[in-house]
Scaffold this active site. Structure first.
Site, mmCIF file in Angstrom:
data_model
loop_
_atom_site.group_PDB
_atom_site.id
_atom_site.type_symbol
_atom_site.label_atom_id
_atom_site.label_comp_id
_atom_site.label_asym_id
_atom_site.label_seq_id
_atom_site.Cartn_x
_atom_site.Cartn_y
_atom_site.Cartn_z
ATOM 1 N N HIS A 1 -47.375 -20.342 1.834
ATOM 2 C CA HIS A 1 -46.790 -21.194 0.742
ATOM 3 C C HIS A 1 -45.408 -20.661 0.228
ATOM 4 C CE1 HIS A 1 -49.333 -24.654 0.361
ATOM 5 N NE2 HIS A 1 -50.583 -23.879 0.600
ATOM 6 N N GLU B 1 -43.468 -21.667 -1.448
ATOM 7 C CA GLU B 1 -43.020 -22.016 -3.014
ATOM 8 C C GLU B 1 -44.083 -21.406 -4.016
ATOM 9 O OE1 GLU B 1 -46.271 -24.882 -1.560
ATOM 10 O OE2 GLU B 1 -44.433 -23.843 -0.808
ATOM 11 N N CYS C 1 -47.807 -24.974 5.364
ATOM 12 C CA CYS C 1 -49.147 -24.848 5.501
ATOM 13 C C CYS C 1 -49.712 -26.166 6.325
ATOM 14 C CB CYS C 1 -49.470 -25.283 3.813
ATOM 15 S SG CYS C 1 -51.363 -24.717 3.640
#
Length: 232
Positions: A213, A215, A104
């Site tokens: 992202h 994650e 990001c």
């Protein structure tokens, strides 16, 4: 391109769990005051990495892999990074061919500069280019979206057709690095929001980065992280 609902969940095969024969890779998530660090740590641990969250320069330099997360404003992230001399760590690691993954705003600060609200801030200048506001009817770009993956990808192998989770108002809207065939050209992944195309990921030797992202991107994001850890 249709912007999928934030309720949509990408479906892909689950990443393989690490086996006993797999060597455990040591990864540092750089703690420089940016948010989102705990979720990055947990996601990397789930794909089998041994993870340390720290701002210690020696640990960040010596780890097999370094992850640079980032949320918020470009200028604030650069200030935090410089406060722990993280830009120096990134530069030294790359000079030695040691892998770095930006996520990001942790991707955005790898470019030459960022412009937000009329304020221009120098980045790490690992790649030429400017981070600027997305030119779309609705900003921020928040939710699941598809990506355009180049041939030969390692980072997105197995998840080329999946969706990933984005939360951002700024991006790099043109790729400026020219290699003129003197070195291997980086692999650039693109995405689009509201008719505006932007860089979604880059693979450039030891330096990789994603605007989205991983994650927060379910099984597809986990597969991407596992792909990266496997290269360490």
């Amino acid at each position: 391109m249709r912007w999928p609902s934030t309720r949509a969940r990408p479906a892909c095969r689950r990443p393989r769990a690490p086996s006993r024969g797999d060597a455990v890779k040591q990864v540092v998530v750089l703690d420089y005051g940016s948010g989102n660090v705990r979720s990055a740590v947990r996601a990397l641990e789930r794909v089998g990495a041994e993870v340390v969250l720290t701002a210690d320069r020696a640990a960040a330099q010596e780890a097999e892999g370094l992850v640079v997360p980032g949320v918020g404003a470009f200028a604030a992230c650069m200030a935090g990074l410089r406060a722990v001399r993280g830009h120096e760590v990134i530069g030294r690691r790359l000079a030695g061919g040691r892998p770095v993954l930006g996520i990001c705003v942790g991707m955005q600060i790898l470019f030459a500069r960022g412009v937000e609200h009329g304020v221009e801030t120098d980045g790490c200048d690992e790649w030429p280019g400017v981070v600027e506001r997305i030119q779309a009817p609705v900003v921020p770009h928040m939710g699941w979206n598809t990506v355009e993956v180049p041939e030969g990808t390692t980072l997105l192998a197995g998840v080329e057709a999946e969706r990933f989770y984005f939360v951002h108002s700024y991006a790099v809207r043109s790729w400026e690095l020219e290699t003129h065939d003197r070195t291997r050209a980086p692999l650039v992944t693109w995405s689009e929001h509201g008719g505006d195309r932007f860089v979604a990921a880059v693979e450039n030797g030891p330096l990789s980065a994603t605007q989205f992202h991983p994650e927060k991107s379910g099984d597809a994001g986990a597969m991407l992280l596992r792909n990266w850890v496997a290269t360490l």
